[in-house]
Design an enzyme around this catalytic site. Structure first.
Site, PDB file in Angstrom:
ATOM      1  N   ASP A 116       9.872  26.676 -30.578  1.00 44.23           N
ATOM      2  CA  ASP A 116       9.480  25.822 -29.453  1.00 44.23           C
ATOM      3  C   ASP A 116       7.976  25.896 -29.198  1.00 44.23           C
ATOM      4  O   ASP A 116       7.365  26.950 -29.368  1.00 44.23           O
ATOM      5  CB  ASP A 116      10.253  26.286 -28.204  1.00 44.23           C
ATOM      6  CG  ASP A 116      10.263  25.225 -27.121  1.00 44.23           C
ATOM      7  OD1 ASP A 116       9.785  24.102 -27.365  1.00 44.23           O
ATOM      8  OD2 ASP A 116      10.752  25.525 -26.013  1.00 44.23           O
TER       9      ASP A 116
ATOM     10  N   LEU B 220      17.890  35.173 -49.876  1.00 41.53           N
ATOM     11  CA  LEU B 220      17.867  34.787 -48.458  1.00 41.53           C
ATOM     12  C   LEU B 220      18.631  33.479 -48.244  1.00 41.53           C
ATOM     13  O   LEU B 220      18.439  32.510 -48.978  1.00 41.53           O
ATOM     14  CB  LEU B 220      16.409  34.593 -48.008  1.00 41.53           C
ATOM     15  CG  LEU B 220      16.208  34.012 -46.609  1.00 41.53           C
ATOM     16  CD1 LEU B 220      16.554  35.043 -45.530  1.00 41.53           C
ATOM     17  CD2 LEU B 220      14.776  33.512 -46.419  1.00 41.53           C
TER      18      LEU B 220
ATOM     19  N   HIS C   4       3.861  19.399 -34.978  1.00 42.70           N
ATOM     20  CA  HIS C   4       5.073  19.678 -35.760  1.00 42.70           C
ATOM     21  C   HIS C   4       4.713  20.085 -37.193  1.00 42.70           C
ATOM     22  O   HIS C   4       5.342  20.955 -37.786  1.00 42.70           O
ATOM     23  CB  HIS C   4       5.994  18.455 -35.794  1.00 42.70           C
ATOM     24  CG  HIS C   4       6.639  18.151 -34.472  1.00 42.70           C
ATOM     25  ND1 HIS C   4       7.254  19.111 -33.706  1.00 42.70           N
ATOM     26  CD2 HIS C   4       6.781  16.987 -33.780  1.00 42.70           C
ATOM     27  CE1 HIS C   4       7.743  18.548 -32.601  1.00 42.70           C
ATOM     28  NE2 HIS C   4       7.456  17.269 -32.617  1.00 42.70           N
TER      29      HIS C   4
HETATM   30  C1  FPP Z   1       9.957  22.080 -30.565  1.00 46.42           C
HETATM   31  O1  FPP Z   1       8.666  21.854 -30.070  1.00 46.42           O
HETATM   32  C2  FPP Z   1      10.059  21.739 -31.982  1.00 46.42           C
HETATM   33  C3  FPP Z   1      10.836  20.734 -32.511  1.00 46.42           C
HETATM   34  C4  FPP Z   1      11.705  19.883 -31.685  1.00 46.42           C
HETATM   35  C5  FPP Z   1      10.815  20.402 -33.933  1.00 46.42           C
HETATM   36  C6  FPP Z   1      10.726  21.573 -34.882  1.00 46.42           C
HETATM   37  C7  FPP Z   1      10.206  21.124 -36.171  1.00 46.42           C
HETATM   38  C8  FPP Z   1       9.400  21.860 -36.973  1.00 46.42           C
HETATM   39  C9  FPP Z   1       8.956  23.236 -36.695  1.00 46.42           C
HETATM   40  C10 FPP Z   1       8.825  21.293 -38.222  1.00 46.42           C
HETATM   41  C11 FPP Z   1       9.732  20.543 -39.073  1.00 46.42           C
HETATM   42  C12 FPP Z   1      10.618  21.370 -39.909  1.00 46.42           C
HETATM   43  C13 FPP Z   1      11.625  20.805 -40.576  1.00 46.42           C
HETATM   44  C14 FPP Z   1      12.553  21.608 -41.399  1.00 46.42           C
HETATM   45  C15 FPP Z   1      11.831  19.350 -40.432  1.00 46.42           C
HETATM   46  P1  FPP Z   1       8.455  20.823 -28.885  1.00 46.42           P
HETATM   47  O2  FPP Z   1       7.980  19.536 -29.471  1.00 46.42           O
HETATM   48  O3  FPP Z   1       9.687  20.750 -28.058  1.00 46.42           O
HETATM   49  O4  FPP Z   1       7.298  21.527 -28.098  1.00 46.42           O
HETATM   50  P2  FPP Z   1       6.954  21.339 -26.553  1.00 46.42           P
HETATM   51  O5  FPP Z   1       8.098  21.927 -25.791  1.00 46.42           O
HETATM   52  O6  FPP Z   1       5.677  22.119 -26.396  1.00 46.42           O
HETATM   53  O7  FPP Z   1       6.773  19.862 -26.330  1.00 46.42           O
END
Ligand code: FPP
Length: 237
Positions: free
Chosen positions: A16, A128, A33
């Site tokens: 997150d 893994l 991201h």
């Molecule tokens: C949360 O941050 C993250 C996500 C919803 C997406 C996670 C994706 C990745 C780490 C990269 C992609 C990896 C793959 C395998 C596709 P947020 O956007 O909710 O952060 P915020 O709460 O600060 O807005």
């Protein structure tokens, strides 16, 4: 030195804070991201080096469809990019990829093709186990398990906890992944957000204020070392 408990067998991570990282660094959310994806790569490598057997990451929840089309499309493009550039290395390192979630239906076609390729390429690997929760929601997973049981079991059967565990995404279809020992969430939020509700019954939790793109293998290792000092009781004494 205090006695160290065993390494966790299964670590699950709620990645997150990509959005807040992007805001803080004055870049687009998608760049956040993207940076998060590279952080994830380092955590996969570190898990392997530390001898963790299962790593599960929450990459895309069933609720994430509510985000803008641009962001959703961008996350799936990152998935395609990740498989394109990293699958070979994962395979060389004997990593087995699993998907937890309903990836057959709503995903863009190129993302589905990438997922299929990652699964096919790594299916016989024995190192893994890297589980990507994709279009995953834990309540939906439990509903799906109940429906599976209703259609496949004789109505007179008494259903056990093991029957339910085996019908989840973490069950038979993905080699019966043990419940997570440790669940990590970054960015200062302390919620489960519909992630592994059944499987987390006895999990330990660890939280950090670090935003996911800034999360390093060193911090990961120190969280695991801290976990190893804990006394786990599973409801007993
Ligand atoms: C949360 O941050 C993250 C996500 C919803 C997406 C996670 C994706 C990745 C780490 C990269 C992609 C990896 C793959 C395998 C596709 P947020 O956007 O909710 O952060 P915020 O709460 O600060 O807005």
């Amino acid at each position: 030195m205090a006695d160290k408990k065993p390494m966790p067998v299964h670590v699950a991570v709620i990645m997150d804070g990509n959005g807040r990282w992007a805001e803080l660094n004055k870049v687009t959310k998608l760049q956040g991201h993207n940076q998060g994806m590279w952080a994830m790569k380092e955590i996969i490598k570190k898990s392997d080096v530390m001898g963790i057997k299962y790593l599960t990451v929450y990459a895309f929840s069933t609720e994430n469809w509510k985000r803008s089309q641009e962001e959703v499309g961008g996350i799936f493009r990152l998935l395609v990019k990740f498989v394109g550039s990293e699958l070979q290395e994962l395979d060389d390192n004997n990593v087995k990829v699993n998907i937890l979630g309903d990836w057959h239906d709503k995903l863009p076609e190129d993302a589905k093709a990438s997922v299929q390729k990652a699964l096919d390429t790594t299916k016989d690997n024995t190192g893994l186990v890297f589980n990507i929760a994709l279009n995953y929601g834990s309540r939906a997973e439990i509903v799906r398990a109940v429906n599976f049981i209703m259609t496949h079991y004789d109505p007179s059967t008494e259903i056990s906890e093991e029957d339910i565990s085996r019908a989840l995404y973490t069950g038979d279809e993905n080699g019966n992944i043990p419940d997570p020992d440790l669940i990590i969430r970054t960015s200062g939020e302390e919620r489960l957000s519909n992630f592994l509700l059944w499987q987390a019954a006895y999990s330990e939790f660890a939280f950090t204020d670090t935003l996911w793109p800034d999360f390093t293998p060193e911090e990961y290792e120190s969280m695991i070392e801290e976990y190893r000092t804990r006394e786990r009781r599973y409801g007993g004494r």
